[in-house]
Design a protein around this motif. Structure first.
Motif, PDB file in Angstrom:
ATOM      1  N   THR A  17       0.847  -1.187   0.000  1.00 14.89           N
ATOM      2  CA  THR A  17       0.000   0.000   0.000  1.00 14.89           C
ATOM      3  C   THR A  17       0.887   1.243   0.000  1.00 14.89           C
ATOM      4  N   LEU A  18       0.276   2.382  -0.310  1.00 15.30           N
ATOM      5  CA  LEU A  18       1.014   3.645  -0.222  1.00 15.30           C
ATOM      6  C   LEU A  18       1.561   3.833   1.187  1.00 15.30           C
ATOM      7  N   LYS A  19       0.756   3.508   2.187  1.00 19.97           N
ATOM      8  CA  LYS A  19       1.172   3.679   3.578  1.00 19.97           C
ATOM      9  C   LYS A  19       2.367   2.795   3.915  1.00 19.97           C
ATOM     10  N   GLN A  20       2.366   1.561   3.459  1.00 22.10           N
ATOM     11  CA  GLN A  20       3.491   0.664   3.738  1.00 22.10           C
ATOM     12  C   GLN A  20       4.788   1.210   3.158  1.00 22.10           C
ATOM     13  N   VAL A  21       4.730   1.677   1.927  1.00 22.37           N
ATOM     14  CA  VAL A  21       5.934   2.225   1.290  1.00 22.37           C
ATOM     15  C   VAL A  21       6.357   3.511   1.998  1.00 22.37           C
ATOM     16  N   ALA A  22       5.398   4.381   2.270  1.00 22.63           N
ATOM     17  CA  ALA A  22       5.702   5.647   2.941  1.00 22.63           C
ATOM     18  C   ALA A  22       6.332   5.396   4.306  1.00 22.63           C
ATOM     19  N   ASP A  23       5.740   4.504   5.094  1.00 21.62           N
ATOM     20  CA  ASP A  23       6.282   4.206   6.421  1.00 21.62           C
ATOM     21  C   ASP A  23       7.694   3.632   6.333  1.00 21.62           C
TER      22      ASP A  23
END
Length: 114
Positions: A17-23
């Motif tokens: 997800t975008l969140k996984q990559v961002a984190d």
């Protein structure tokens, strides 16, 4: 293919997800989204962090070149890390593709820090 599209394709291919990559990259979800949509360009540090989060090198995102961290399948992992494979599989254990990418990232990080 531009950098944003390449990042999005890699993220989708890996099921992140975008969140996984961002984190994992230490940046905001909105920044990753803007990069993927071509609204913003990442600096070299952010590009490197995004690449690591995706399990590839910055070079791969920029130019499509292979890197130690680009592990596509078991045979490729076995070729790149034969001694690691021998140790990890000596008791008949199986290594998931996700764990292979993590191991490849750890090895790349260790090499970069030298």
């Amino acid at each position: 293919m531009n950098i944003g599209l390449k990042i999005k394709a890699l993220r989708n291919e890996r099921g992140y997800t975008l969140k996984q990559v961002a984190d994992a990259a230490g940046i905001s979800v909105s920044f990753v989204s803007e990069i993927e949509r071509g609204k913003r360009n990442p600096g070299l540090d952010n590009l490197h962090n995004i690449a690591r989060a995706l399990g590839v090198s910055s070079d791969f995102i920029l130019a499509g070149t292979n890197s130690i961290n680009q592990v596509g399948d078991k045979r490729e992992f076995d070729k790149q890390f034969p001694n690691v494979v021998k140790i990890l599989r000596r008791d008949g254990k199986k290594i998931t593709p996700e764990k292979e990418r993590l191991i490849a990232r750890i090895i790349e990080t260790a090499i970069e820090d030298e």
